[in-house]
Motif scaffolding. Structure first.
Motif, PDB file in Angstrom:
ATOM      1  N   ARG A 158      -7.142 -11.299   3.549  1.00  0.00           N
ATOM      2  CA  ARG A 158      -7.004 -10.477   2.345  1.00  0.00           C
ATOM      3  C   ARG A 158      -5.533 -10.325   1.967  1.00  0.00           C
ATOM      4  NH1 ARG A 158      -8.967  -5.071   3.197  1.00  0.00           N
ATOM      5  NH2 ARG A 158      -6.851  -4.466   2.668  1.00  0.00           N
ATOM      6  N   VAL A 159      -4.696 -10.226   2.979  1.00  0.00           N
ATOM      7  CA  VAL A 159      -3.264 -10.094   2.721  1.00  0.00           C
ATOM      8  C   VAL A 159      -2.723 -11.364   2.050  1.00  0.00           C
ATOM      9  CG1 VAL A 159      -1.016  -9.844   3.802  1.00  0.00           C
ATOM     10  CG2 VAL A 159      -2.914  -8.429   4.542  1.00  0.00           C
ATOM     11  N   ARG A 196      -4.406 -13.353   0.128  1.00  0.00           N
ATOM     12  CA  ARG A 196      -4.858 -13.305  -1.268  1.00  0.00           C
ATOM     13  C   ARG A 196      -3.987 -12.357  -2.083  1.00  0.00           C
ATOM     14  NH1 ARG A 196     -10.000 -14.039   0.470  1.00  0.00           N
ATOM     15  NH2 ARG A 196     -10.482 -11.834   0.645  1.00  0.00           N
ATOM     16  N   ARG A 197      -3.597 -11.267  -1.437  1.00  0.00           N
ATOM     17  CA  ARG A 197      -2.728 -10.303  -2.123  1.00  0.00           C
ATOM     18  C   ARG A 197      -1.366 -10.919  -2.415  1.00  0.00           C
ATOM     19  NH1 ARG A 197      -1.332  -4.976   0.672  1.00  0.00           N
ATOM     20  NH2 ARG A 197       0.411  -4.969  -0.782  1.00  0.00           N
ATOM     21  N   LEU A 198      -0.861 -11.680  -1.448  1.00  0.00           N
ATOM     22  CA  LEU A 198       0.430 -12.336  -1.647  1.00  0.00           C
ATOM     23  C   LEU A 198       0.370 -13.246  -2.870  1.00  0.00           C
ATOM     24  CD1 LEU A 198       1.616 -13.374   1.914  1.00  0.00           C
ATOM     25  CD2 LEU A 198       2.595 -11.646   0.427  1.00  0.00           C
ATOM     26  N   TYR A 199      -0.767 -13.885  -3.041  1.00  0.00           N
ATOM     27  CA  TYR A 199      -0.941 -14.745  -4.212  1.00  0.00           C
ATOM     28  C   TYR A 199      -1.088 -13.906  -5.481  1.00  0.00           C
ATOM     29  CZ  TYR A 199      -3.346 -17.882  -7.468  1.00  0.00           C
ATOM     30  OH  TYR A 199      -3.720 -18.597  -8.572  1.00  0.00           O
ATOM     31  N   GLY A 200      -2.027 -12.956  -5.458  1.00  0.00           N
ATOM     32  CA  GLY A 200      -2.380 -12.209  -6.667  1.00  0.00           C
ATOM     33  C   GLY A 200      -1.319 -11.223  -7.104  1.00  0.00           C
ATOM     34  N   GLU A 201      -0.611 -10.624  -6.150  1.00  0.00           N
ATOM     35  CA  GLU A 201       0.332  -9.583  -6.545  1.00  0.00           C
ATOM     36  C   GLU A 201       1.780 -10.054  -6.460  1.00  0.00           C
ATOM     37  OE1 GLU A 201      -0.496  -6.009  -4.367  1.00  0.00           O
ATOM     38  OE2 GLU A 201      -2.626  -6.188  -4.791  1.00  0.00           O
ATOM     39  N   VAL A 208       5.344  -6.781   2.296  1.00  0.00           N
ATOM     40  CA  VAL A 208       3.896  -6.900   2.502  1.00  0.00           C
ATOM     41  C   VAL A 208       3.601  -7.337   3.930  1.00  0.00           C
ATOM     42  CG1 VAL A 208       1.833  -8.178   1.829  1.00  0.00           C
ATOM     43  CG2 VAL A 208       3.376  -7.333   0.080  1.00  0.00           C
TER      44      VAL A 208
END
Lengths: 141, 143
Positions: free
Chosen positions: A96-97, A99-104, A134
């Protein structure tokens, strides 16, 4: 428990960004190392897709060796986000992290940056700072 | 319900010496299995090479891997023969399965005087016992 390093590859195998935190085995030749890493990831994804009964691509989520774990996340545009941690990352949801690195982080600080040329290395300080924050927030750091 | 999908034995040169599929997934061609085995063997060397920490004995190959369609567990014997098994995503105790499969390998392949090292495994007794082991695994992990 710790995080070793982070790689971001684009679809052509160029390493757009690299960061390391606790890495005991130093890289001698970084270009060669990136080629090897990308080749391995490419094979890994092919292997997983072939072994899967479905026709669609089946990228790995992570693998573990006795000494480290590699977490894998890729996007339809061919970006590969890789995080290397110790194998005892436990319950922290690294997928999930990533994905967050990508999305945010990646979308906000790289894609929306008008000065960034696609395919070139990411030199933005804001990006590396945010990424560092992050990763350091991970329970397994 | 977790179940086993397939089982591979790869010799130290990367050649596939044994393979069985246990699930109803459409099988691949025999050639593809040979290819998969040698790919995995080569990948293991690279996995060790890109390790960010120094291994104690230098073998840092994949032990466990997860994807959305299957999980994979692999086991290196001291003689560099590699066993790996894939199971459905929630499958557990694959390491125990591999350990027992290794015991069967020692009993029925290594003690077989007609078996030549690193050659494909064709042995009826091993087949029977492996089948029983798989059935036992699927039974005990489904209740």
């Amino acid at each position: 428990m710790t995080v070793h390093c982070f790689y971001l590859f684009n679809r052509d195998g160029v390493c757009l960004f690299y960061a390391e935190w606790n890495r005991s085995r130093k890289v001698k030749n970084f270009d060669e190392h990136c080629k090897l890493m990308f080749g391995m990831l490419f094979e890994l994804k092919n292997f997983c897709t072939k072994l899967s009964p479905k026709d669609a691509a089946n990228p790995p989520k992570y693998y573990m060796t006795p000494y480290y774990a590699l977490h894998y996340f890729d996007t339809p545009t061919g970006l590969r986000f890789i995080l290397l941690t110790t194998p005892d990352f436990g319950n922290s949801d690294v997928a999930r992290v990533l994905r967050r690195l990508y999305g945010e982080v990646y979308l906000d600080y790289v894609v929306k940056n008008p000065l960034y040329e696609p395919g070139s290395q990411i030199t933005s300080k804001a990006f590396s700072k945010k990424l560092d924050a992050v990763v350091r927030n991970l329970p397994c750091f | 319900m977790p179940y086993l999908k397939s089982f591979f034995v790869v010799n130290k040169a990367g050649g596939l010496i044994f393979h069985r599929s246990f699930s109803s997934d459409p099988p691949l061609r025999q050639n593809d299995y040979l290819h998969l085995a040698s790919t995995f063997h080569g990948m293991q060397l690279m996995v060790n090479e890109v390790s960010p920490t120094k291994g104690i004995d230098g073998v840092g190959a994949i032990e466990f891997m997860e994807t959305s369609d299957f999980v994979l567990r692999s086991f290196y014997t001291a003689t560099k023969v590699q066993f790996f098994v894939t199971g459905s995503p929630k499958a557990e105790k694959l390491a125990e399965f591999l350990k027992e499969a290794h015991l069967l390998y020692a009993d029925y392949i290594m003690k077989n005087p007609f078996y030549e090292m690193d050659m494909p495994i064709k042995c009826e007794l091993w087949d029977i016992h492996l089948r029983a082991l798989v059935d036992k695994y699927n039974r005990t992990n489904n209740t």
